[in-house]
Design an enzyme around this catalytic site. Structure first.
Site, PDB file in Angstrom:
ATOM      1  N   ARG A  64       0.731  -1.217  -0.001  1.00 22.08           N
ATOM      2  CA  ARG A  64      -0.089  -0.117   0.020  1.00 22.08           C
ATOM      3  C   ARG A  64       1.022   1.304   0.031  1.00 22.08           C
ATOM      4  NH1 ARG A  64      -3.326  -3.490   3.170  1.00 22.08           N
ATOM      5  NH2 ARG A  64      -5.203  -4.060   2.220  1.00 22.08           N
TER       6      ARG A  64
ATOM      7  N   LYS B 283       4.021  11.071 -11.049  1.00 19.74           N
ATOM      8  CA  LYS B 283       3.332  10.134 -11.727  1.00 19.74           C
ATOM      9  C   LYS B 283       4.086   9.191 -11.921  1.00 19.74           C
ATOM     10  CE  LYS B 283       0.628  13.515 -14.907  1.00 19.74           C
ATOM     11  NZ  LYS B 283       0.397  13.737 -16.273  1.00 19.74           N
TER      12      LYS B 283
ATOM     13  N   GLU C  43      11.522  17.150 -24.301  1.00 20.04           N
ATOM     14  CA  GLU C  43      10.841  17.897 -23.283  1.00 20.04           C
ATOM     15  C   GLU C  43      11.588  19.114 -22.657  1.00 20.04           C
ATOM     16  OE1 GLU C  43       8.010  16.649 -21.862  1.00 20.04           O
ATOM     17  OE2 GLU C  43       7.837  14.650 -22.510  1.00 20.04           O
TER      18      GLU C  43
ATOM     19  N   LYS D 163       8.729  22.565 -14.152  1.00 15.33           N
ATOM     20  CA  LYS D 163       7.970  21.448 -13.764  1.00 15.33           C
ATOM     21  C   LYS D 163       7.577  21.544 -12.179  1.00 15.33           C
ATOM     22  CE  LYS D 163       6.319  17.131 -14.333  1.00 15.33           C
ATOM     23  NZ  LYS D 163       7.067  16.065 -14.995  1.00 15.33           N
TER      24      LYS D 163
ATOM     25  N   GLU E 103      -2.989  17.174 -11.501  1.00 15.64           N
ATOM     26  CA  GLU E 103      -3.714  17.398 -12.650  1.00 15.64           C
ATOM     27  C   GLU E 103      -4.958  17.723 -12.958  1.00 15.64           C
ATOM     28  OE1 GLU E 103      -3.127  15.174 -17.110  1.00 15.64           O
ATOM     29  OE2 GLU E 103      -1.187  15.347 -15.804  1.00 15.64           O
TER      30      GLU E 103
ATOM     31  N   ARG F 279      -1.520  21.671 -14.383  1.00 14.53           N
ATOM     32  CA  ARG F 279      -0.435  20.629 -14.799  1.00 14.53           C
ATOM     33  C   ARG F 279      -0.850  19.945 -16.109  1.00 14.53           C
ATOM     34  NH1 ARG F 279       1.735  15.919 -10.643  1.00 14.53           N
ATOM     35  NH2 ARG F 279       3.158  14.922 -12.332  1.00 14.53           N
TER      36      ARG F 279
ATOM     37  N   ASN G 177       1.241  18.549 -20.790  1.00 14.98           N
ATOM     38  CA  ASN G 177       1.110  17.324 -21.865  1.00 14.98           C
ATOM     39  C   ASN G 177       0.866  17.911 -23.222  1.00 14.98           C
ATOM     40  OD1 ASN G 177       0.693  14.981 -20.164  1.00 14.98           O
ATOM     41  ND2 ASN G 177      -1.140  16.057 -19.318  1.00 14.98           N
TER      42      ASN G 177
ATOM     43  N   HIS H 131       1.508  15.754 -26.433  1.00 13.96           N
ATOM     44  CA  HIS H 131       1.336  14.270 -25.862  1.00 13.96           C
ATOM     45  C   HIS H 131       0.126  13.548 -26.279  1.00 13.96           C
ATOM     46  CE1 HIS H 131       4.656  15.670 -23.291  1.00 13.96           C
ATOM     47  NE2 HIS H 131       4.515  14.550 -22.500  1.00 13.96           N
TER      48      HIS H 131
ATOM     49  N   HIS I  76       1.379  10.307 -27.934  1.00 12.02           N
ATOM     50  CA  HIS I  76       0.909   9.101 -27.332  1.00 12.02           C
ATOM     51  C   HIS I  76       0.031   8.241 -28.239  1.00 12.02           C
ATOM     52  CE1 HIS I  76       0.921  10.401 -22.721  1.00 12.02           C
ATOM     53  NE2 HIS I  76       2.167  10.260 -23.148  1.00 12.02           N
TER      54      HIS I  76
ATOM     55  N   HIS J  90       9.589   8.316 -26.638  1.00 10.59           N
ATOM     56  CA  HIS J  90       8.722   8.996 -25.930  1.00 10.59           C
ATOM     57  C   HIS J  90       8.883  10.429 -26.498  1.00 10.59           C
ATOM     58  CE1 HIS J  90       5.583  11.041 -23.400  1.00 10.59           C
ATOM     59  NE2 HIS J  90       6.757  11.709 -22.833  1.00 10.59           N
TER      60      HIS J  90
END
Length: 362
Positions: free
Chosen positions: A123, A145, A187, A229, A239, A243, A247, A250, A254, A267
């Site tokens: 957990r 993330k 990036e 960042k 997000e 935030r 992206n 992206h 993606h 990426h």
């Protein structure tokens, strides 16, 4: 110990420091303090462990209860349930517990996978990010993330789980292949495009030095990107708002990664082509002048990154974008630019999106 630059991600009781400097894996009291008396799992991949695994083990072994090195195959394909289960199995075999510490040693794939292992093991346990790629140092190691990929979409299974410390040793970049270095520059460019045009222009000036791995230029870019960042994450950890601007590129990117098969396009390469499409969408929406799209394209090209996407049917792109994490009820939400240095989110008419995609295929 070399004196690192320190940035802090301000998240209240979950705040943590980012160390940026050279030689931070040779001696590091703050890193050792987190490992003291604990069982430590150093998770890396088959490319990075042979270079830096023993160094990190030597740094932590004198203070830790035990250090266990866990190695996954290099590449995006390792962000999967099978590798996550193998990591947990090895940790249980070594009798790690809730007080143990995970160290994510590697690029973005290792950071996401090891971070999710930390978020899900018993957990949730502490972890430290030790990014060894430019992409990870400027972006993915900061913000909490974590996750793995699903066959239907990138990063579809995961959790927000903040690290206790980020150790960005710029010395590790000297072993980075040129293609990986360029992917990280995507990036860097993105941060300037969404938040600071002056920084973007400085990146353009520094591009030859960045491609040559000049330490001063790299340190300047890493620190500036991490500041952007860290500020965004502190303002919007999960997000819910600003935030999402991180992206930029992206949603299209993606779709390229999923369509090509994970790992075929890096990426950063997919994000580079995606940024050009997102910027073109911004122009067609009347948010940005066309000459700024041309400027962004020139900078991306100068980084040895692609500006066109694979020539697949447009419907394939739309299908992949419909399950993007930012999509709402299957309708993509795009990050666009209100001019270079200013990002926003919006929906767009499907016919317009189709036209953008069609005009940017190889």
């Amino acid at each position: 110990m070399p004196s690192p630059q320190i940035l802090t991600v301000d998240l209240g009781e979950r705040s943590y420091d980012i160390q940026v400097g050279h030689g931070l894996l040779d001696e590091n009291p703050a890193f050792q303090a987190l490992a003291r008396g604990r069982s430590v799992a150093v998770i890396s991949d088959s490319n990075v462990d042979p270079i830096y695994g023993a160094k990190v083990e030597a740094l932590l072994a004198p203070v830790a209860h035990q250090v266990v090195r866990i190695v996954v195959p290099a590449g995006e394909a390792s962000k999967c349930w099978q590798q996550l289960d193998a990591i947990h199995d090895r940790m249980l075999e070594a009798r790690l517990d809730r007080k143990s510490l995970i160290v994510a040693l590697g690029g973005g794939v290792v950071g996401d996978l090891a971070g999710f292992a930390a978020a899900s093991f018993q957990r949730g346990i502490d972890f430290v990010q030790v990014p060894t790629s430019l992409l990870a140092q400027v972006d993915s190691s900061v913000g909490g993330k974590t996750g793995i990929n699903h066959a239907r979409g990138k990063n579809m299974v995961g959790a927000f789980h903040q690290p206790r410390l980020v150790v960005a040793d710029t010395g590790t970049l000297k072993t980075l292949p040129s293609r990986e270095l360029a992917a990280g520059l995507a990036e860097v460019i993105k941060h300037g495009a969404i938040a600071n045009r002056a920084y973007l222009e400085q990146v353009a000036v520094d591009m030859p030095a960045l491609l040559a791995c000049q330490p001063e230029a790299l340190a300047r870019a890493i620190l500036a990107s991490m500041r952007i960042k860290a500020a965004v994450v502190a303002a919007d950890e999960r997000e819910a708002g600003v935030r999402a601007h991180l992206n930029f590129g992206h949603t299209f990117g993606h779709a390229i990664e999923v369509g090509a098969g994970y790992g075929k396009w890096l990426h950063g390469e997919a994000v580079a082509a995606g940024m050009v499409m997102a910027a073109d969408l911004s122009v067609r929406l009347g948010r940005m002048p066309a000459e700024q799209l041309d400027e962004l394209r020139r900078i991306i090209t100068s980084a040895n990154l692609p500006t066109r996407a694979p020539a697949w049917p447009v419907d394939d792109y739309l299908r992949n974008m419909a399950i993007d994490k930012k999509a709402e009820h299957g309708i993509p939400v795009f990050v666009v630019l209100n001019g270079l240095g200013h990002a926003a989110t919006t929906r767009a008419d499907e016919a317009l999106v189709r036209a953008v995609i069609a005009d940017h295929l190889r």
